[in-house]
Scaffold this active site. Sequence first.
Site, short mmCIF file in Angstrom:
data_model
loop_
_atom_site.label_atom_id
_atom_site.label_comp_id
_atom_site.label_asym_id
_atom_site.label_seq_id
_atom_site.Cartn_x
_atom_site.Cartn_y
_atom_site.Cartn_z
CG PHE A 1 -2.01 1.02 1.13
CD1 PHE A 1 -3.08 0.84 0.26
CD2 PHE A 1 -1.97 2.17 1.88
CE1 PHE A 1 -4.09 1.78 0.15
CE2 PHE A 1 -2.97 3.14 1.78
CZ PHE A 1 -4.03 2.94 0.92
NE ARG B 1 -10.31 -2.32 -3.10
CZ ARG B 1 -9.76 -1.85 -1.97
NH1 ARG B 1 -8.60 -2.32 -1.57
NH2 ARG B 1 -10.37 -0.92 -1.25
CE1 TYR C 1 -9.48 2.24 6.76
CE2 TYR C 1 -8.39 3.17 8.68
CZ TYR C 1 -8.37 2.83 7.34
OH TYR C 1 -7.25 3.08 6.58
CE LYS C 2 -7.82 -1.06 5.09
NZ LYS C 2 -8.40 -0.07 4.17
CG ASP D 1 -0.11 -2.66 6.85
OD1 ASP D 1 -1.20 -2.97 7.36
OD2 ASP D 1 0.08 -1.56 6.29
#
Length: 394
Positions: free
Chosen positions: A110, A353, A206-207, A181
Amino acid sequence: MLPRKDRFEIPDGVIYLDGNSLGPLPKGAAVRAGDVVAQEWGNELIRAWNTADWISLPKRVGDRIGRLIGAPEGSIVTGDTLSIKVYQALAAALKMRPERRVVLSDNGNFPTDLYMAQGLMGTIDKGHELRTPAPEAVLDSIGEDVAVVMLTQVDYRSGRMHDIAAITKAAHAAGAVMIWDLAHSAGAVPVDMAASNAEFAVGCTYKYLNGGPGAPAFIYARPDVIENVDPAMAGWMGHEAPFAMELGYRPAMSAERLRVGTPPVVQLSIVDAALDVWDGVDMADLRAASIDLSELFIAEVESRCPQLTLASPRDPQLRGSQVSFAFAHGYAAMQALIDRGVIGDFRAPDIMRFGLAPLYLDRNDVLAAVETIAEVIDNELWADPRYQRMSRVT
């Protein structure tokens, strides 16, 4: 046991396939936030640091996350953003290998992880080099000049997974420090940080953990290395005795030293409430359900929409809890889907996605979503001019 749809506030008529980007609102989280604001802050004022125990919230929430990623009690703290936690972990890791100058990541990581590494290396200005081979070449790239291996386990675009055990073992064999990560792993796939032996891990809430937009991140430090961690951000809350008000920094003798500033109490309380959804969930059961949903999704999309090309690994053991398809008109097609209640997202240049989160999705949701995808693709509904205008957030 799964799914637990009744524990989420999902709008009628919506099939939510974007929990890999932002999880939905768990029931009870809004009430908890309101209580923190109106009751704890409103009535207790500053006393709430003690009466509501705000001060220990970063550790309490960290311990609850630890259960989901195989981390021992006291090894995780929460607060700040994921970018800050990446910076902290990498800065500490580089100090643990002062004679080496290479940070190894991959070119699918990322961007913010790479940006933070570049910024840190520029700040310390000691000639460090960031190497980013292709993901499949990482193992062969771990040499004895590598100080730190810093990787995201699950690729944000394709869902491809790195092998935590194998890469960590190789990093240690070469004398490097390992940072993982877990932004797309925590709450999505089984992780055992203790068994992996990695020194550090970071992740967001938050995912798949459904902590809400802007929810704070977490950082894990292996308990036996914490005394060797020299925080680059020596914040007040990381002090061994913050209220002693000493002029010199004396780090806490636990993962607490990786706290920086005042914790975001309201947001952390929401995360705490969101984690209630996970009580009694076995990660092995969740993973089995995730694979079942993703295999069904892939089979149905490939059967109905040959225009879309699978961009995720075909082997379910090699991907996380998301499925990605490449399509030349992917952005417009995703906007058409969202307009019809099937919410996924898009990543440049052409990736659509879809997150498969078994906490609130079942097979009927998958089949209904594919029906809408087929409608959009077969009828070229994506060609509508209103779907061609790209928003700032994709």
